[in-house]
Design a protein around this motif. Structure first.
Motif, PDB file in Angstrom:
ATOM      1  N   GLU A 289       0.802  -1.224   0.000  1.00 53.71           N
ATOM      2  CA  GLU A 289       0.000   0.000   0.000  1.00 53.71           C
ATOM      3  C   GLU A 289       0.836   1.277   0.000  1.00 53.71           C
ATOM      4  OE1 GLU A 289      -3.178   0.317  -0.467  1.00 53.71           O
ATOM      5  OE2 GLU A 289      -3.670  -1.803  -0.409  1.00 53.71           O
TER       6      GLU A 289
ATOM      7  N   ALA B  83      -0.196   5.100  -1.468  1.00 57.53           N
ATOM      8  CA  ALA B  83      -0.084   6.355  -0.725  1.00 57.53           C
ATOM      9  C   ALA B  83       0.806   7.348  -1.471  1.00 57.53           C
ATOM     10  CB  ALA B  83       0.483   6.079   0.672  1.00 57.53           C
TER      11      ALA B  83
ATOM     12  N   VAL C  56      -3.545  10.262   3.581  1.00 60.25           N
ATOM     13  CA  VAL C  56      -3.381   8.805   3.687  1.00 60.25           C
ATOM     14  C   VAL C  56      -4.150   8.250   4.876  1.00 60.25           C
ATOM     15  CG1 VAL C  56      -1.740   6.893   3.858  1.00 60.25           C
ATOM     16  CG2 VAL C  56      -1.144   8.941   2.540  1.00 60.25           C
ATOM     17  N   TYR C  57      -3.718   8.578   6.083  1.00 56.50           N
ATOM     18  CA  TYR C  57      -4.367   7.964   7.256  1.00 56.50           C
ATOM     19  C   TYR C  57      -4.071   8.769   8.512  1.00 56.50           C
ATOM     20  CZ  TYR C  57      -5.498   4.593  10.919  1.00 56.50           C
ATOM     21  OH  TYR C  57      -6.023   3.981  12.023  1.00 56.50           O
TER      22      TYR C  57
ATOM     23  N   ASP D 194     -11.048   6.498  12.362  1.00 59.26           N
ATOM     24  CA  ASP D 194     -10.063   6.386  11.284  1.00 59.26           C
ATOM     25  C   ASP D 194     -10.493   7.266  10.121  1.00 59.26           C
ATOM     26  OD1 ASP D 194      -8.362   4.228  12.422  1.00 59.26           O
ATOM     27  OD2 ASP D 194     -10.209   3.069  12.284  1.00 59.26           O
TER      28      ASP D 194
ATOM     29  N   VAL E 176      -6.879   7.850   1.324  1.00 54.75           N
ATOM     30  CA  VAL E 176      -6.459   6.493   0.968  1.00 54.75           C
ATOM     31  C   VAL E 176      -7.190   5.474   1.836  1.00 54.75           C
ATOM     32  CG1 VAL E 176      -4.513   4.886   0.884  1.00 54.75           C
ATOM     33  CG2 VAL E 176      -4.210   7.266   0.147  1.00 54.75           C
ATOM     34  N   TYR E 177      -7.333   5.772   3.108  1.00 51.14           N
ATOM     35  CA  TYR E 177      -8.059   4.864   4.002  1.00 51.14           C
ATOM     36  C   TYR E 177      -9.489   4.636   3.514  1.00 51.14           C
ATOM     37  CZ  TYR E 177     -10.929   3.453   7.943  1.00 51.14           C
ATOM     38  OH  TYR E 177     -11.852   2.828   8.733  1.00 51.14           O
TER      39      TYR E 177
ATOM     40  N   ARG F 277      -9.599   2.376   0.491  1.00 54.00           N
ATOM     41  CA  ARG F 277      -9.159   1.004   0.651  1.00 54.00           C
ATOM     42  C   ARG F 277      -9.940   0.208   1.697  1.00 54.00           C
ATOM     43  NH1 ARG F 277      -7.618  -1.390  -2.759  1.00 54.00           N
ATOM     44  NH2 ARG F 277      -6.165  -2.724  -1.642  1.00 54.00           N
ATOM     45  N   LYS F 278     -10.730   0.877   2.539  1.00 57.05           N
ATOM     46  CA  LYS F 278     -11.379   0.139   3.622  1.00 57.05           C
ATOM     47  C   LYS F 278     -12.394  -0.875   3.122  1.00 57.05           C
ATOM     48  CE  LYS F 278     -15.021   3.569   4.557  1.00 57.05           C
ATOM     49  NZ  LYS F 278     -15.609   4.445   5.591  1.00 57.05           N
TER      50      LYS F 278
ATOM     51  N   ILE G 225      -6.156  -3.989   6.286  1.00 56.84           N
ATOM     52  CA  ILE G 225      -5.777  -2.687   5.748  1.00 56.84           C
ATOM     53  C   ILE G 225      -5.551  -1.678   6.869  1.00 56.84           C
ATOM     54  CG2 ILE G 225      -8.136  -1.836   5.480  1.00 56.84           C
ATOM     55  CD1 ILE G 225      -5.172  -1.259   3.086  1.00 56.84           C
TER      56      ILE G 225
ATOM     57  N   LEU H 233      -2.030   0.503   7.049  1.00 57.68           N
ATOM     58  CA  LEU H 233      -1.981   1.967   7.055  1.00 57.68           C
ATOM     59  C   LEU H 233      -1.525   2.500   8.412  1.00 57.68           C
ATOM     60  CD1 LEU H 233      -5.194   2.892   5.037  1.00 57.68           C
ATOM     61  CD2 LEU H 233      -2.834   2.827   4.242  1.00 57.68           C
TER      62      LEU H 233
ATOM     63  N   MET I  19       2.203   2.434   8.544  1.00 56.64           N
ATOM     64  CA  MET I  19       2.891   3.157   7.493  1.00 56.64           C
ATOM     65  C   MET I  19       3.353   4.521   8.015  1.00 56.64           C
ATOM     66  SD  MET I  19       1.503   4.236   3.695  1.00 56.64           S
ATOM     67  CE  MET I  19       0.725   2.642   3.465  1.00 56.64           C
TER      68      MET I  19
END
Length: 325
Positions: A83, A87, A162-163, A171, A175-176, A179-180, A210, A214, A217
């Protein structure tokens, strides 16, 4: 003459052993034609060029149409850093060191009625742009390339894009949010299948939540992947436009000058081209069956999937057109 300009001039002269007068006569001589072919018709020719100065690759297809397209393609093998390339793709478009504006690229391309985007695949990442005129697209190539090669990659952008966990303990991140939903799909099981077929290569990976990926990361991991793979030697520009080579190479001259200046200021690490290792051998006559459980929205799951894959011992054919058909 400024020191940076002197260093660039010496780089040109060191490669070609040119005097100043000789260098002026051949500004594009470092672009070497590698191959050419006619894919669509006898009048539509595709040419592949390689820069002996910077390692950039240009694949140009001249077409008699006002619409122009360009794809910036980078081979990426993230292997253990799942991932991170996704990102990085988001952060690259948020501004470069020379153009530090979040919407600068979008606004600039919009003046040429252009749009842009990016996609991440298992073995490469591609950034795209399409414009209503070839001249408009060519003029904006240096700006897009500056974003790709020299992005800001700021920590604050990483947190918002991203996160992060917001003040309510939830959360969040672009990106989160993208992708969730994969947490409740069979998509990650394809990664597992590819890891069985191509173990340790980076094409696949074992399933990880995921949220854990994240959460672990960091912006430094993103910067490390960029430094390793987002290099001129690993970048190909695939262009479909009604443009002459001289015009195209002239638009890239400033980018190449900057690359050479950067190399003079800081010597880059040796470049290792991705995806060059031999594939690990696996038993071709052995069947391996694995059952994986995935989260479900339903209390009593009623859906599932069966994935089947295999590796053939050698290439099927040299006839690429027939294989594609």
């Amino acid at each position: 003459m400024h020191l940076n300009n002197i260093l660039v001039a010496f780089s040109y002269m060191a490669i070609y052993n040119l005097s100043d007068d000789e260098g002026e006569k051949s500004p594009n001589s470092h672009w070497k034609l590698i191959s050419s072919f006619n894919a669509i018709s006898k009048t539509t020719e595709t040419k592949k060029y390689h820069s002996a100065l910077t390692g950039l690759t240009v694949i140009l297809t001249k077409v008699d149409t006002p619409i122009a397209n360009v794809e910036f393609v980078l081979a990426v093998n993230k292997r253990t850093e799942k991932e991170v390339d996704h990102a990085l793709e988001h952060l690259v478009l948020l501004g470069s060191k020379e153009y530090p504006y979040e919407d600068g690229l979008r606004l600039l391309l919009g003046r040429s009625l252009a749009d842009f985007g990016a996609s991440v695949y298992r073995d490469f990442t591609v950034y795209q742009a399409r414009a209503a005129s070839s001249s408009g697209l060519i003029n904006h190539l240096p700006v897009y390339l500056d974003h790709i090669l020299y992005p800001l990659l700021r920590k604050e952008d990483f947190l918002t894009e991203v996160y992060h966990i917001n003040g309510e303990g939830l959360d969040r991140g672009v990106v989160y949010n993208e992708r969730k939903d994969a947490e409740y799909s069979i998509a990650p099981e394809y990664d597992y299948l590819f890891e069985i077929l191509y173990p340790g290569t980076g094409i696949g990976s074992k399933r990880e939540r995921i949220f854990n990926v994240l959460g672990n990361m960091t912006i430094q991991k993103v910067r490390d992947i960029h430094k390793k793979f987002y290099r001129p030697e690993n970048l190909a520009l695939v262009i479909t436009a009604n443009v002459k080579e001289e015009e195209l190479f002239r638009s890239l001259k400033g980018v190449e000058d900057k690359i050479l200046r950067k190399r003079c200021q800081e010597k880059p690490e040796p470049f290792v081209k991705p995806w060059q290792n031999d594939l690990p051998k696996i038993p071709i006559n052995q069947t391996k069956e694995i059952v994986l459980k995935i989260p479900s929205f339903d209390e009593e799951p009623t859906r599932g999937a069966i994935l089947v894959g295999w590796r053939i011992p050698q290439k099927m054919t040299d006839d690429i057109k027939m294989l594609q058909a």
